[in-house]
Structures are given as structure tokens and as C-alpha cells.
Design a protein around this motif. Structure first.
Motif, mmCIF file in Angstrom:
data_model
loop_
_atom_site.group_PDB
_atom_site.id
_atom_site.type_symbol
_atom_site.label_atom_id
_atom_site.label_comp_id
_atom_site.label_asym_id
_atom_site.label_seq_id
_atom_site.Cartn_x
_atom_site.Cartn_y
_atom_site.Cartn_z
ATOM 1 N N GLU A 16 -31.156 -36.703 -43.286
ATOM 2 C CA GLU A 16 -31.967 -37.574 -42.429
ATOM 3 C C GLU A 16 -31.453 -37.653 -40.996
ATOM 4 N N ASP A 17 -30.135 -37.716 -40.816
ATOM 5 C CA ASP A 17 -29.624 -37.980 -39.466
ATOM 6 C C ASP A 17 -28.350 -37.199 -39.131
ATOM 7 N N GLY A 18 -28.005 -36.221 -39.934
ATOM 8 C CA GLY A 18 -26.840 -35.390 -39.624
ATOM 9 C C GLY A 18 -25.515 -36.101 -39.816
ATOM 10 N N ARG A 19 -24.528 -35.568 -39.135
ATOM 11 C CA ARG A 19 -23.179 -36.123 -39.203
ATOM 12 C C ARG A 19 -22.983 -37.171 -38.136
ATOM 13 N N PRO A 20 -22.035 -38.059 -38.297
ATOM 14 C CA PRO A 20 -21.150 -38.242 -39.435
ATOM 15 C C PRO A 20 -21.852 -38.952 -40.587
ATOM 16 N N ILE A 21 -21.355 -38.735 -41.767
ATOM 17 C CA ILE A 21 -21.897 -39.380 -42.961
ATOM 18 C C ILE A 21 -21.200 -40.723 -43.175
ATOM 19 N N VAL A 22 -19.951 -40.763 -42.791
ATOM 20 C CA VAL A 22 -19.131 -41.962 -42.980
ATOM 21 C C VAL A 22 -19.042 -42.748 -41.675
ATOM 22 N N PHE A 23 -19.201 -44.058 -41.786
ATOM 23 C CA PHE A 23 -19.068 -44.980 -40.657
ATOM 24 C C PHE A 23 -17.663 -45.569 -40.718
ATOM 25 N N LYS A 24 -16.962 -45.538 -39.597
ATOM 26 C CA LYS A 24 -15.614 -46.109 -39.519
ATOM 27 C C LYS A 24 -15.591 -47.124 -38.392
ATOM 28 N N GLN A 25 -14.932 -48.254 -38.648
ATOM 29 C CA GLN A 25 -14.858 -49.301 -37.630
ATOM 30 C C GLN A 25 -13.591 -50.126 -37.838
ATOM 31 N N LEU A 26 -12.929 -50.444 -36.742
ATOM 32 C CA LEU A 26 -11.756 -51.310 -36.836
ATOM 33 C C LEU A 26 -12.191 -52.720 -37.203
ATOM 34 N N ARG A 27 -11.462 -53.324 -38.133
ATOM 35 C CA ARG A 27 -11.717 -54.695 -38.571
ATOM 36 C C ARG A 27 -10.403 -55.457 -38.608
ATOM 37 N N VAL A 28 -10.510 -56.772 -38.716
ATOM 38 C CA VAL A 28 -9.332 -57.628 -38.802
ATOM 39 C C VAL A 28 -8.985 -57.828 -40.273
ATOM 40 N N GLY A 29 -7.713 -57.566 -40.597
ATOM 41 C CA GLY A 29 -7.245 -57.707 -41.968
ATOM 42 C C GLY A 29 -6.297 -58.880 -42.131
ATOM 43 N N LYS A 30 -5.548 -58.833 -43.212
ATOM 44 C CA LYS A 30 -4.589 -59.895 -43.518
ATOM 45 C C LYS A 30 -3.564 -60.020 -42.394
ATOM 46 N N ASN A 31 -3.253 -61.249 -42.039
ATOM 47 C CA ASN A 31 -2.297 -61.558 -40.973
ATOM 48 C C ASN A 31 -2.702 -60.939 -39.637
ATOM 49 N N ASN A 32 -4.003 -60.830 -39.406
ATOM 50 C CA ASN A 32 -4.571 -60.322 -38.161
ATOM 51 C C ASN A 32 -4.236 -58.861 -37.874
ATOM 52 N N LYS A 33 -3.812 -58.109 -38.881
ATOM 53 C CA LYS A 33 -3.558 -56.680 -38.689
ATOM 54 C C LYS A 33 -4.885 -55.946 -38.735
ATOM 55 N N HIS A 34 -5.030 -54.966 -37.880
ATOM 56 C CA HIS A 34 -6.264 -54.191 -37.824
ATOM 57 C C HIS A 34 -6.196 -53.031 -38.811
ATOM 58 N N PHE A 35 -7.343 -52.683 -39.364
ATOM 59 C CA PHE A 35 -7.450 -51.527 -40.240
ATOM 60 C C PHE A 35 -8.820 -50.894 -40.022
ATOM 61 N N THR A 36 -8.967 -49.658 -40.466
ATOM 62 C CA THR A 36 -10.224 -48.945 -40.322
ATOM 63 C C THR A 36 -11.043 -49.090 -41.601
ATOM 64 N N LEU A 37 -12.134 -49.816 -41.510
ATOM 65 C CA LEU A 37 -13.061 -49.985 -42.624
ATOM 66 C C LEU A 37 -13.941 -48.738 -42.692
#
Length: 174
Positions: A16-37
Motif C-alpha cells: 500500500e505505501d512502501g517502506r518503511p514497514i516499521v514505525f519507530k519513535q522515541l518515548r519516555v520510559g521508566k525513570n524518564n529514560k528514553h527508548f525507541t518504541l
């Protein structure tokens, strides 16, 4: 168990829309540490200049997105985040960094939700609707804080069962 659905989803997104297939975004995790969702991309590609709530971008939802979003198939890749230790199955949902910083300034005790790992599902998700303004975020936060204070294995099992019910029988929160 989900791999056939994940493969079909990946192929449908690509066709339908090509690449990328996966969406990645920085989010706030435990103790305000950032991770890539990570999740399956369910919206058309577009450069974003600022953070937006998903309900502000309905026009960007792919055809396959209209199927996978209600069934939560787009979020199935978040099990990788769980296996990596960035997330848990039950707890508050992870928030985009700009929104988290804004809410920390505007809403008392907002940062308390970051004392536990963010999660795939949670008390706020099954008890309240999608929140896209400060008043709704405050209400949803009350559910997150209640969970943080009262969490235990039986509550987690109840939340998991209610999430399954909400997904398969379209009951409960949106």
C-alpha cells in the motif's frame, strides 16, 4: 502465534505505501529514560514538524491501518520492546517525549507514572477513552496513578483479560 498476521500486515503495508514497514519513535520510559518504541506503520509517510495526537491525523491512516489498529496488530511488535526490557505488558502507555515534557509542566504528579515501566496495555487504556487534550489527559492520569499505587499480579491479570475482551469483542475503552 501472531507471525502469520504479522507477515500479512508487513506485506500489506509494503504494497500500500512502501517502506518503511516499521514505525519507530522515541518515548519516555521508566525513570524518564528514553527508548525507541516500535510498531507496524499504520499511517502514510509524512515528515512531522511537531508531536501530534493520533486522532489529529485520521486522514493519514492507511487502508490496512483501519484494520490493524482496532485489532491492535500494529502494536504486536512492541513485544520486542518488552523482551528488551524497555516495556512491560501492563502499566501506563509510553508517551511521546514532547507531550510528556508538556504534561509534566501542566499536570501535577504526571511524572509519577514514570516510576514503572511503560506498557502494552494498562488500567487507563481499559477504563478510559483515548485522550487528546489536557483535561482528558488529567483524567487518564488518575487511572495510571491508581494503577502505579495498587499494582499487583491479580490486577495485571484482570487488565490483560479485559484488554483481550476489548480487542476481540470490541467492548470497553477505545
Amino acid at each position: 502465534m501472531f507471525s502469520p498476521f504479522m507477515l500479512i500486515t508487513a506485506i500489506a503495508i509494503y504494497l500500500e505505501d512502501g517502506r518503511p514497514i516499521v514505525f519507530k519513535q522515541l518515548r519516555v520510559g521508566k525513570n524518564n529514560k528514553h527508548f525507541t518504541l516500535i510498531k507496524f506503520r499504520s499511517m502514510k509517510k509524512q515528515k512531522k514538524d511537531k508531536a501530534k495526537f493520533a486522532d489529529q491525523e485520521q486522514d493519514r491512516i492507511l487502508k490496512i491501518g483501519r484494520i490493524i489498529r482496532p485489532l491492535r496488530i500494529d502494536e504486536s511488535l512492541q513485544f520486542i520492546n518488552i523482551l528488551k526490557g524497555d516495556m512491560s505488558i501492563v502499566g501506563p502507555r509510553p508517551e511521546q517525549i514532547p507531550f510528556a515534557r508538556q504534561f509534566e509542566k501542566e499536570i501535577a504528579f504526571y511524572s509519577q507514572r514514570h516510576h514503572v515501566k511503560p506498557s502494552l496495555t494498562g488500567w487507563a487504556q481499559i477504563m478510559y477513552k483515548y485522550a487528546s487534550n489536557t483535561e482528558e489527559i488529567k483524567k487518564k492520569l488518575s487511572y495510571d496513578l491508581w494503577y502505579v499505587k495498587n499494582r499487583n499480579i491479580l490486577l495485571d491479570l484482570k487488565i490483560i483479560l479485559q484488554t483481550i475482551e476489548a480487542v476481540f469483542w470490541k467492548r470497553g475503552a477505545k
